[in-house]
Design a protein around this motif. Structure first.
Motif, mmCIF file in Angstrom:
data_model
loop_
_atom_site.group_PDB
_atom_site.id
_atom_site.type_symbol
_atom_site.label_atom_id
_atom_site.label_comp_id
_atom_site.label_asym_id
_atom_site.label_seq_id
_atom_site.Cartn_x
_atom_site.Cartn_y
_atom_site.Cartn_z
ATOM 1 N N ASP A 539 1.132 -1.250 0.343
ATOM 2 C CA ASP A 539 0.043 -0.082 -0.030
ATOM 3 C C ASP A 539 1.019 1.252 0.340
ATOM 4 O OD1 ASP A 539 0.988 0.287 2.721
ATOM 5 O OD2 ASP A 539 -1.230 0.400 3.497
ATOM 6 N N ASN A 540 0.580 2.714 0.451
ATOM 7 C CA ASN A 540 1.013 3.837 0.093
ATOM 8 C C ASN A 540 1.851 4.055 0.847
ATOM 9 O OD1 ASN A 540 -0.450 3.914 -1.676
ATOM 10 N ND2 ASN A 540 -1.707 5.400 -0.968
ATOM 11 N N ASN A 541 2.047 2.516 1.816
ATOM 12 C CA ASN A 541 2.705 3.204 3.235
ATOM 13 C C ASN A 541 4.067 2.415 3.232
ATOM 14 O OD1 ASN A 541 1.179 5.568 4.490
ATOM 15 N ND2 ASN A 541 -0.397 3.568 5.768
ATOM 16 N N HIS A 542 3.680 1.772 2.665
ATOM 17 C CA HIS A 542 4.588 0.375 2.373
ATOM 18 C C HIS A 542 4.438 -0.149 3.055
ATOM 19 C CE1 HIS A 542 6.986 3.407 -0.632
ATOM 20 N NE2 HIS A 542 6.396 3.870 0.187
ATOM 21 N N HIS A 543 3.488 -0.735 3.488
ATOM 22 C CA HIS A 543 2.953 -2.316 4.425
ATOM 23 C C HIS A 543 2.757 -2.941 3.215
ATOM 24 C CE1 HIS A 543 2.480 0.204 8.122
ATOM 25 N NE2 HIS A 543 3.450 1.088 7.324
ATOM 26 N N VAL A 544 2.496 -4.071 3.841
ATOM 27 C CA VAL A 544 2.199 -5.184 3.015
ATOM 28 C C VAL A 544 0.407 -5.495 3.327
ATOM 29 C CG1 VAL A 544 1.558 -8.014 3.189
ATOM 30 C CG2 VAL A 544 4.306 -7.067 3.123
ATOM 31 N N LEU A 545 -0.157 -5.584 1.955
ATOM 32 C CA LEU A 545 -1.774 -5.093 2.272
ATOM 33 C C LEU A 545 -2.561 -6.493 1.925
ATOM 34 C CD1 LEU A 545 -5.034 -3.577 2.274
ATOM 35 C CD2 LEU A 545 -4.223 -3.252 -0.034
ATOM 36 N N ILE A 546 -3.345 -7.281 2.439
ATOM 37 C CA ILE A 546 -3.858 -8.962 2.048
ATOM 38 C C ILE A 546 -5.515 -8.650 1.836
ATOM 39 C CG2 ILE A 546 -4.381 -11.025 3.229
ATOM 40 C CD1 ILE A 546 -1.418 -9.327 3.889
ATOM 41 N N ARG A 547 -6.370 -8.647 0.483
ATOM 42 C CA ARG A 547 -7.251 -8.084 0.749
ATOM 43 C C ARG A 547 -7.830 -9.898 0.203
ATOM 44 N NH1 ARG A 547 -9.667 -3.575 -2.727
ATOM 45 N NH2 ARG A 547 -10.233 -5.092 -3.946
ATOM 46 N N VAL A 548 -9.236 -9.515 1.083
ATOM 47 C CA VAL A 548 -9.867 -10.963 0.790
ATOM 48 C C VAL A 548 -11.701 -10.485 0.239
ATOM 49 C CG1 VAL A 548 -10.760 -13.489 1.967
ATOM 50 C CG2 VAL A 548 -8.345 -12.219 2.381
ATOM 51 N N GLU A 549 -11.873 -11.414 -0.987
ATOM 52 C CA GLU A 549 -13.045 -10.682 -1.407
ATOM 53 C C GLU A 549 -13.567 -11.866 -1.620
ATOM 54 O OE1 GLU A 549 -11.409 -7.850 -4.299
ATOM 55 O OE2 GLU A 549 -13.719 -7.756 -5.018
ATOM 56 N N ASP A 550 -15.612 -11.155 -1.347
ATOM 57 C CA ASP A 550 -16.097 -12.963 -1.235
ATOM 58 C C ASP A 550 -17.522 -11.740 -2.412
ATOM 59 O OD1 ASP A 550 -18.637 -11.995 -0.594
ATOM 60 O OD2 ASP A 550 -16.878 -12.225 1.315
ATOM 61 N N SER A 551 -17.704 -13.181 -3.383
ATOM 62 C CA SER A 551 -19.210 -12.172 -3.818
ATOM 63 C C SER A 551 -20.563 -13.132 -3.050
ATOM 64 C CB SER A 551 -19.062 -13.399 -5.514
ATOM 65 O OG SER A 551 -19.436 -14.884 -5.480
ATOM 66 N N GLY A 552 -20.054 -12.665 -1.697
ATOM 67 C CA GLY A 552 -21.834 -12.945 -0.836
ATOM 68 C C GLY A 552 -22.419 -11.916 -0.961
ATOM 69 N N PRO A 553 -23.282 -12.104 0.298
ATOM 70 C CA PRO A 553 -24.690 -11.198 0.236
ATOM 71 C C PRO A 553 -23.970 -9.956 0.871
ATOM 72 C CG PRO A 553 -24.457 -12.463 2.064
ATOM 73 C CD PRO A 553 -23.532 -13.263 1.120
ATOM 74 N N GLY A 554 -23.264 -10.356 1.398
ATOM 75 C CA GLY A 554 -22.474 -7.935 1.981
ATOM 76 C C GLY A 554 -22.746 -8.247 3.370
ATOM 77 N N ILE A 555 -21.955 -7.489 3.848
ATOM 78 C CA ILE A 555 -22.827 -6.943 5.227
ATOM 79 C C ILE A 555 -23.587 -5.640 5.635
ATOM 80 C CG2 ILE A 555 -22.014 -7.064 8.052
ATOM 81 C CD1 ILE A 555 -19.320 -7.564 6.673
ATOM 82 N N GLY A 556 -24.586 -6.130 6.369
ATOM 83 C CA GLY A 556 -25.984 -5.117 6.564
ATOM 84 C C GLY A 556 -25.148 -3.997 7.160
ATOM 85 N N LEU A 557 -25.835 -3.247 6.600
ATOM 86 C CA LEU A 557 -24.524 -1.794 7.471
ATOM 87 C C LEU A 557 -25.240 -1.326 8.891
ATOM 88 C CD1 LEU A 557 -26.695 1.315 4.983
ATOM 89 C CD2 LEU A 557 -24.101 0.574 5.845
ATOM 90 N N ASP A 558 -26.191 -1.866 9.166
ATOM 91 C CA ASP A 558 -26.634 -2.410 10.881
ATOM 92 C C ASP A 558 -25.563 -3.402 11.997
ATOM 93 O OD1 ASP A 558 -29.247 -1.980 10.413
ATOM 94 O OD2 ASP A 558 -30.621 -3.515 10.604
#
Ligand code: ADP
Length: 653
Positions: A539-558
């Protein structure tokens, strides 16, 4: 010359004090007659106080004269005559209401010339030892305010303070009055000669006296009497004389008047000049108001409470413990404590407060560190439990992952045997069958290897960790699970990702939890691919960034703010500890874990780990990526930077 001196020295001072009172009132005329000069101690103190008190107490105006009787130093009546004439001329027209001779010489002079000079004026004799007035002709028209030296007390005091004293050197003057006084001293000291020896120094000039004082051995003490004129006829200013004697003296000096304390005497019982002056003023007032002098009885003033000079006590090594009870010690040097008491108290209090504060802070710091250590231990235990639970969940698919290569190995071994058992053994086929056995064996080994971390007790140790390797390891571990849930896993792992300093078991747990959550979230998805994407980058701070992405329903705002809370779950059999543990682990690595919604659907969990040390990924810590499950088509290692798809057919446990 004598006459000139007499006339010149007979200074008359007129102090007309008529601040109050009716203008017509006749002023009271008072003449103060000094023995040797206005400034001669101790008489100067006595007359000074007398003057002050008289002015203070009198309501009528006082016409006040002071005359110094220098003739006391000249024995002959001849020399006295012009002076007497002068006085007569001065007071011929002024009737005196009171004549106050101060000291014995003035008293004798006044009595001698009373009739001619003062007529019927009453007299008040002040500041003399009664012994020196014996036979002087005091009348009923006179009052006396005298003092009395307690000479035995002087000797007692010297021996009390300096028991080693053998000789007392007596310093006296050599004028007429001095000599009278000297005789008196001889008489008084006679009974005390059994206790000490007296050495009489009246035959010395003051200069010789000073020299001698500097050579006195340690068993000597000096008794300094009120000397007036030395053997050379030089008048001695008592206080100055004492000061210069003290400067050269090798023996302690003792005196009888309070005014000498502070000027070189050690101290002891002493007559107070102030008190003498005050008494004299009161008696003078009574006479001026018409009381008959003879009826005014006054006891001679004896020594008051003993007074000592602290500096002299120190100089002669005399302990304060030997001083008589009730003594007063003057001129005490003020200690640092006396001088800076409040500053010292303030600084000490500040230091004390500071020390207390530091102690409290240290204590708090220690308590906090203990609490943090405890929290870490608890978190580590919880994390272990979490891994065990995950391992439990995975057990079915893991068993399958092991069973599958084993079954393939058996099949390939049988095939190999068959190829060899033929009449013309086909070695090529047999060889490839055995090669498949070898690769299946490796695969089973890798699965077991990746499981090991799940059961490991976290040692808490840190090392350089290659996160790409950890991700591959996790995908190997969860391959059966992904397949069972028909999840397509894609990786986009940055080639040359720097290693991070961290705990491998913990970081693996974070990725397992995020992947398992994604898999579980996508269970409900049927209308689109169940897609799991894992990406690593800087990332911009030169830190290692890990993204875990799914195609699920997502998380409700609540729920988005609550999912990282401990025990928050929306799953019927969930515990709600997974994400909370993940966040603790990431933060313990100085990183950050957060979630955001996917572009069209699903969620994106991301976390950063600072790559302290910027070490490049050279050596691999984790196992190699799994070959494909099918024994005959081993999967190639995923090409870096190329998205790798691992599509598994769904299998039910
Ligand atoms: P648990 O899995 O036991 O519920 P977690 O702390 O791992 O505990 O998860 C907390 C909650 O966060 C889950 O119950 C779920 O509601 C939500 N959650 C976690 N990951 C995802 C995800 N990938 N998609 C949607 N919701 C999720």
């Amino acid at each position: 010359m004598g006459i000139a001196v007499i006339v010149a020295c007979a200074a008359a001072t007129l102090l007309f004090l008529a601040a109050v009172g009716p203008a017509a009132a006749e002023p009271k005329r008072v003449l103060l007659l000094h023995s040797l000069g206005r400034d001669f101690a101790p008489f100067a103190d006595v007359s000074g106080r007398f003057r002050e008190e008289l002015i203070r107490q009198s309501t009528d105006p006082v016409d006040y004269y002071e005359i110094s009787l220098e003739t006391a130093r000249f024995a002959g009546a001849e020399q006295e005559r012009p002076f007497v004439d002068y006085l007569q001329a001065l007071f011929a027209q002024r009737k005196l209401d009171l004549v106050v001779p101060v000291g014995a010489p003035a008293a004798r002079f006044a009595l001698r010339h009373r009739e001619r000079l003062f007529g019927a004026a009453p007299m008040l004799f002040v500041a003399m030892d009664l012994r020196s007035m014996q036979g002087a002709g005091v009348t009923a028209n006179d009052a006396v305010v005298a003092y009395r030296f307690d000479l035995p007390a002087v000797v007692d005091n010297i021996l009390r303070l300096r028991p080693q004293t053998v000789d007392i050197a007596v310093v006296t003057g050599n004028s007429d009055p001095d000599r009278a006084w000297l005789e008196e001293l001889h008489r008084e000291f006679q009974p005390l000669t059994s206790r000490v020896k007296f050495v009489w120094l009246d035959k010395l000039s003051f200069a010789d006296l000073q020299k001698l004082a500097g050579t006195l051995p340690p068993w000597f003490a000096i008794f300094f009497t009120p000397l007036q004129v030395d053997v050379a006829g030089v008048p001695i200013g008592q206080e100055r004389a004492l000061e210069s004697l003290r400067a050269s003296s090798s023996a302690p000096i003792f005196g009888t008047f309070e005014n000498l304390v502070g000027r070189g005497v050690v101290g002891g019982p002493a007559v107070s000049s102030n008190e003498l002056g005050q008494r004299a003023a009161s008696v003078a007032m009574r006479i001026l108001q018409g009381e008959a002098p003879a009826s005014i009885e006054t006891q001679p003033l004896g020594p008051g409470r003993p007074i000592y000079d602290w500096r002299e006590l120190r100089a002669w090594n005399i302990s304060e413990n030997v001083l008589p009870p009730g003594s007063e010690v003057r001129f005490r040097e003020r200690s640092l404590w006396d001088l800076y008491r409040w500053q010292i108290i303030l600084v000490a209090t500040t230091l004390l407060l500071q020390a207390t504060l530091i102690t409290v802070l240290l204590f708090e710091h220690r308590r906090r560190r203990n609490a943090e250590a405890l929290a870490r231990r608890r978190m580590s235990e919880l994390a272990h439990v979490n891994r065990m639970a995950t391992a439990g969940e995975l057990s079915a698919s893991l068993a399958h992952e092991i069973k599958q290569p084993l079954a393939a190995m058996v099949t390939n071994a049988n095939a190999g045997l068959r190829w060899l058992a033929r009449n013309t053994p086909d070695f090529d086929e047999a060889r490839s069958a055995f090669q498949r056995i070898v690769s299946d064996g490796h695969r089973a080994g890798q699965v077991l290897g990746s499981v090991r971390a799940m059961f490991e007790k976290d040692s808490g140790k840190r090392a350089q960790v290659d996160l790409n390797g950890v991700i591959r390891e996790v995908l190997t571990l969860l391959e059966g699970e992904l397949r069972a849930h028909r999840v397509l896993a894609q990786t986009d792992l940055l080639d040359g990702l720097p290693e991070v300093s961290g705990n491998r078991v913990q970081l693996q747990q974070v990725i397992v939890n995020l992947v398992m959550n994604a898999v579980e979230a996508m269970e409900s998805v049927d209308d689109r691919p169940r897609l799991l994407r894992i990406k690593t980058e800087i990332d911009n701070n030169h830190h290692v960034l890990i993204r875990v992405e799914d195609s699920g329903p997502g998380i409700g705002l609540d729920n988005i703010d609550r999912i990282f809370n401990a025990f928050f779950t929306t799953k019927p059999r969930g515990i709600g500890m997974g994400l909370s543990i993940c966040r603790s682990i990431v933060e313990a690595h100085d990183g950050r874990l957060w979630v955001s919604p996917g572009v069209d659907y699903g969620s994106v969990f991301q976390f950063t780990i600072p790559n302290h040390g910027q070490k490049k990924k050279d050596e691999k810590i984790g196992p190699e990526p799994l070959p494909r499950a099918e024994p005959r088509q081993p999967a190639a290692a995923p090409a870096p930077r190329e998205p790798v798809a691992m599509l598994r057919t769904a299998r039910h446990h």
